[in-house]
Design an enzyme around this catalytic site. Structure first.
Site, PDB file in Angstrom:
ATOM      1  N   GLU A 131     -16.723  58.795  -0.281  1.00  0.00           N
ATOM      2  CA  GLU A 131     -16.268  59.250  -1.616  1.00  0.00           C
ATOM      3  C   GLU A 131     -17.024  58.562  -2.749  1.00  0.00           C
ATOM      4  O   GLU A 131     -16.419  58.041  -3.694  1.00  0.00           O
ATOM      5  CB  GLU A 131     -14.754  59.024  -1.763  1.00  0.00           C
ATOM      6  N   GLU A 178     -11.648  64.201   5.655  1.00  0.00           N
ATOM      7  CA  GLU A 178     -10.313  63.740   5.248  1.00  0.00           C
ATOM      8  C   GLU A 178      -9.556  64.972   4.792  1.00  0.00           C
ATOM      9  O   GLU A 178      -9.929  65.611   3.809  1.00  0.00           O
ATOM     10  CB  GLU A 178     -10.372  62.706   4.119  1.00  0.00           C
TER      11      GLU A 178
END
Ligand code: AHR
Length: 512
Positions: A178, A296
């Site tokens: 991320e 995710e």
């Protein structure tokens, strides 16, 4: 719960109209050094149910029942301040560090070698993330040499001295986590990250050409940089990487209609990233096929930062964080997300339910007593049979149900996917009923298959869509048999309001 009028859905499935073969890696999960995910989750040397390695056997059993195929590790946000070297070597000599990502104390009692040993015990493939937030190329190269080089160098011999004589042979690696998120330690812009990812990936490939690399996409599709990030990062990396990641969590903020339509948002997310991959291929002239690693995805109430704030400035080891308790509605959304993944299995070739145990997990490992299954365990375990089969295109013509997704337009009340194995004749149909107040009559036209017989049908539902399992009632919500029939090649069933349904069928492939 039936207060509304009956809905209808007509579905057609045909063996000639396929999406793709379904990669096993679509059924991955994720374990982060976060809360009680590792410590007290998969690893707890003091628990009576743990084995000689400190691995909880009850958790291992449920992980295998769930059918997880890959496990991503060690983060997540955690990885961006983590030094993998802290987690190898004699345990007594490992340092204790602060983890700034989750405001916790990391003892490093569990690290790379323990993770690989746990993966072997769980029969899952390891998927490793390197730290591109604070560590960079050198650390990634050393970690790879330690993990995969057979012997004869200082780092590979160090691994052998630490008890792992054979190389770990980890082929699936994430280039950071991320990195588009301002919360990420070492966050950078797309151009800077793309260049770093390209340089790191190229150097790692020079050590081990077998590697399959995942470059960071967006943290979710609401990021200001969404799609621009993918375009810029892929422009730097397209000829080097195998996957670009997607992350997405949905939450029930009280609007159950909107929440139950989350799968539609997931479809759009995947379609946009897929189009961006195609755009960059065309713009750069690349012929490389880059897939999506949706590494995710889940339902999550995002209370983590409130939990950390509530603990003030305390630095605790393995504090209870992100221990969401899931409802039936949450499980239906997880099922809807699985349907979205299956229907995009041509472009989504890997995925990780985030996470696995205690931390937003389908499995809860209480400090005392046996591990148990959350509601979200069931759709994953049901859909897992699809691994290795072929996803079929599913044409759904259904009544609409209201939703605040997008401009508030109605979404189909039913979402469905189908997985088919032409060698064995096994065919499974997965569906969700998104209606909050009425059952839906579902007719699935299977007349293109010869000799279809019903094997089993079950549903996960409850009169109270917010019902869930607890330490005291771990089996309050569990699948139940679903009445269904095949009449003249048409599967007929009544899907309860707010339900996940799975139907297994057998096609007479030998008599055709
Ligand atoms: O899974 C919980 C967190 O969600 C992960 O650490 C991070 O990558 C994401 O924001």
């Amino acid at each position: 719960m039936t207060t509304g009028h009956l809905r209808r859905a007509a579905i057609v499935v045909h063996p000639a109209y396929t999406v793709a073969d379904i990669d096993r890696r679509l059924f991955g999960s994720f374990v982060e050094h976060l809360g009680r995910g590792v410590y007290g989750g998969i690893f707890d040397p003091h628990h009576p149910l743990s084995d000689g390695n400190g691995f909880r056997r009850d958790v291992l059993d449920l992980v295998q029942e769930l059918g997880v195929t890959t496990v991503r590790y060690p983060g997540g946000n955690f990885v961006s301040a983590y030094d993998w070297r802290d987690g190898v070597g004699p345990r007594a000599e490992r340092p204790t560090r602060l983890d700034p990502a989750w405001h916790s104390v990391e003892t490093n009692a569990f690290g790379l070698d323990e993770f690989v040993a746990w993966c072997r015990a769980a029969h899952v493939e390891p998927m490793l993330a390197v730290n591109l937030g604070t560590a960079g190329i050198r650390s990634a190269l050393q970690q790879l040499e330690y993990a995969n080089h057979p012997s004869g160098t200082t780092l590979s011999d160090e691994r052998r001295a630490n008890g792992a004589d054979e190389p770990h042979d980890i082929t699936l690696w994430c280039l950071g986590n991320e990195m588009d998120g301002p919360w990420q330690i070492g966050h950078m812009d797309a151009i800077a990250y793309g260049k770093l990812a390209a340089a790191t990936g190229a150097a790692m490939r020079a050590i081990d050409p077998r590697l399959e690399l995942v470059v960071c996409g967006s943290s979710n599709d609401r990021m200001d940089t969404f799609a621009t990030w993918e375009r810029e990062v892929l422009t730097q990396t397209i000829d080097l990487v195998d996957y670009i990641s997607c992350h997405q969590y949905f939450r029930n903020d009280g609007d159950l209609d909107a929440f139950l339509a989350s799968g539609v948002a997931m479809d759009r997310f995947i379609d946009t990233v897929s189009a961006t991959i195609a755009h960059v291929k065309a713009a750069t002239g690349s012929t490389r096929d880059v897939a999506i690693s949706f590494d995710e995805w889940n339902v999550w109430d995002y209370v983590a930062h409130d939990e950390i704030a509530a603990r003030g400035l305390a630095w605790d080891t393995a504090p209870a964080l992100l221990e969401d308790r899931y409802t039936v509605a949450d499980a239906v959304v997880v099922g809807d997300m699985l349907i979205s993944l299956l229907n995009h299995s041509d472009v989504v070739r890997a995925a990780s339910l985030a996470q696995l145990v205690n931390v937003i997990g389908p499995i809860v490992a209480p400090e005392e007593g046996d591990a148990w299954r959350q509601t979200t365990f069931w759709p994953f375990a049901d859909a897992r049979v699809a691994a290795g089969r072929t996803a079929l295109r599913v044409a759904v013509e259904a009544d609409g149900c209201t939703s605040a997704i997008g401009a508030g337009e109605p979404v189909p009340v039913v979402a469905a996917a189908a997985a088919w194995d032409e060698r064995t004749g096994k065919l499974s149909v997965f569906l969700v009923n998104r209606s909050i107040d009425a059952p839906t009559t579902v007719r699935v036209d299977l007349s293109a298959f010869v000799g279809v017989a019903l094997v089993a049908a079950r549903t996960l539902t409850h009169d109270d869509p917010l019902a869930g399992n607890t330490d005291d009632q771990p089996n309050r919500v569990a699948p139940a048999e679903l009445p269904a029939a095949v009449v003249d090649g048409v599967l007929e069933l009544l899907a309860p309001a707010v339900s996940w349904c799975v139907v297994h069928l057998m096609v007479d492939v030998h008599g055709r």
